[in-house]
Design a protein around this motif. Structure first.
Motif, PDB file in Angstrom:
ATOM      1  N   THR A   1       0.512  -1.331  -0.090  1.00 18.34           N
ATOM      2  CA  THR A   1      -0.224   0.197  -0.406  1.00 18.34           C
ATOM      3  C   THR A   1       0.689   1.115  -0.145  1.00 18.34           C
ATOM      4  O   THR A   1       1.372   1.240   0.709  1.00 18.34           O
ATOM      5  CB  THR A   1      -1.586   0.010   1.183  1.00 18.34           C
ATOM      6  OG1 THR A   1      -1.822  -1.152   0.719  1.00 18.34           O
ATOM      7  CG2 THR A   1      -1.373   1.531   1.285  1.00 18.34           C
TER       8      THR A   1
ATOM      9  N   SER B   1       1.240   5.078  -0.158  1.00 17.37           N
ATOM     10  CA  SER B   1       0.241   6.519   0.418  1.00 17.37           C
ATOM     11  C   SER B   1       0.816   7.643   0.478  1.00 17.37           C
ATOM     12  O   SER B   1       2.170   8.103  -0.007  1.00 17.37           O
ATOM     13  CB  SER B   1      -0.118   6.308   1.462  1.00 17.37           C
ATOM     14  OG  SER B   1       0.942   5.981   2.948  1.00 17.37           O
TER      15      SER B   1
ATOM     16  N   THR C   1      -5.646   9.395  -0.758  1.00 20.82           N
ATOM     17  CA  THR C   1      -4.372   9.434  -1.100  1.00 20.82           C
ATOM     18  C   THR C   1      -3.588   8.210  -0.868  1.00 20.82           C
ATOM     19  O   THR C   1      -2.001   7.918  -0.181  1.00 20.82           O
ATOM     20  CB  THR C   1      -4.049   9.998  -0.047  1.00 20.82           C
ATOM     21  OG1 THR C   1      -4.663   9.578   1.342  1.00 20.82           O
ATOM     22  CG2 THR C   1      -4.184  11.738  -0.142  1.00 20.82           C
ATOM     23  N   PHE C   2      -3.833   7.230  -1.298  1.00 19.79           N
ATOM     24  CA  PHE C   2      -3.621   5.544  -1.560  1.00 19.79           C
ATOM     25  C   PHE C   2      -3.539   4.513  -1.719  1.00 19.79           C
ATOM     26  O   PHE C   2      -4.568   4.503  -2.869  1.00 19.79           O
ATOM     27  CB  PHE C   2      -3.820   5.007  -0.038  1.00 19.79           C
ATOM     28  CG  PHE C   2      -5.013   4.625   0.200  1.00 19.79           C
ATOM     29  CD1 PHE C   2      -5.350   2.904  -0.025  1.00 19.79           C
ATOM     30  CD2 PHE C   2      -5.923   5.126   0.210  1.00 19.79           C
ATOM     31  CE1 PHE C   2      -6.612   2.728   0.398  1.00 19.79           C
ATOM     32  CE2 PHE C   2      -7.274   4.746   0.495  1.00 19.79           C
ATOM     33  CZ  PHE C   2      -7.577   3.457   0.423  1.00 19.79           C
TER      34      PHE C   2
ATOM     35  N   THR D   1      -3.515   0.075  -3.705  1.00 20.76           N
ATOM     36  CA  THR D   1      -2.382  -1.196  -3.411  1.00 20.76           C
ATOM     37  C   THR D   1      -1.837  -1.703  -4.396  1.00 20.76           C
ATOM     38  O   THR D   1      -2.595  -1.600  -6.188  1.00 20.76           O
ATOM     39  CB  THR D   1      -4.073  -1.691  -2.798  1.00 20.76           C
ATOM     40  OG1 THR D   1      -4.517  -1.055  -1.482  1.00 20.76           O
ATOM     41  CG2 THR D   1      -3.195  -3.086  -2.267  1.00 20.76           C
TER      42      THR D   1
ATOM     43  N   GLY E   1       5.511  10.181   1.223  1.00 20.66           N
ATOM     44  CA  GLY E   1       4.568   9.233   1.094  1.00 20.66           C
ATOM     45  C   GLY E   1       5.717   7.772   2.245  1.00 20.66           C
ATOM     46  O   GLY E   1       6.832   8.399   2.557  1.00 20.66           O
TER      47      GLY E   1
END
Length: 142
Positions: free
Chosen positions: A77, A79, A99-100, A102, A124
């Motif tokens: 993940t 971010s 804001t993320f 996967t 991040g």
């Protein structure tokens, strides 16, 4: 005392012994995946250059655990700390997501598509299992 062996050649004692030994082996095999996901990770992002505001571009981050690149297909993940410089654009169509993102790794690298909002440096984090590492990425104009 007369020990008899069944017609198929396996005695009850042999079967019980084999069963007793198989329980610890199964327990170790079940515990192994949890142990393999542990360990500290590191992350380093490639700077993005020669872009314009509004361009969609891959944010490439090398991710390693205990000094070794993550295996292909490991899902991480990614971010962003803020969205002033970059936002995630998973379909590269200008429509941004939270804001993320996967994403799976290939060759130890996670590639998340981002939309360039401005130029500068942003930070991040990458999470894998219970570990997390931070990164910084610079974005410069074409």
């Amino acid at each position: 005392m007369n020990k008899s062996t069944p017609a198929d050649g396996v005695s009850r004692r042999s079967f019980t012994t084999a069963l007793a030994w198989s329980v610890p082996v199964v327990a170790v095999a079940v515990a192994a995946p949890a142990a393999s996901a542990s360990g500290q990770i590191t992350a380093s992002a490639y700077d993005i250059s020669d872009v314009e505001v509004g361009d969609s571009f891959p944010l490439s981050i090398d991710v390693a655990r205990d000094g070794m690149p993550l295996a292909d297909g490991s899902v991480v993940t990614v971010s962003l700390t803020d969205t002033d410089v970059l936002e995630f654009d998973p379909d590269a169509d200008g429509y941004v997501s939270p804001t993320f993102a996967t994403v799976p790794t290939v060759g130890g690298t996670a590639n998340a598509i981002v939309l360039v909002r401005s130029f500068g440096v942003t930070t991040g984090a990458v999470a894998y299992g219970s570990s997390q590492a931070t990164y910084a990425v610079g974005v410069t104009q074409a």
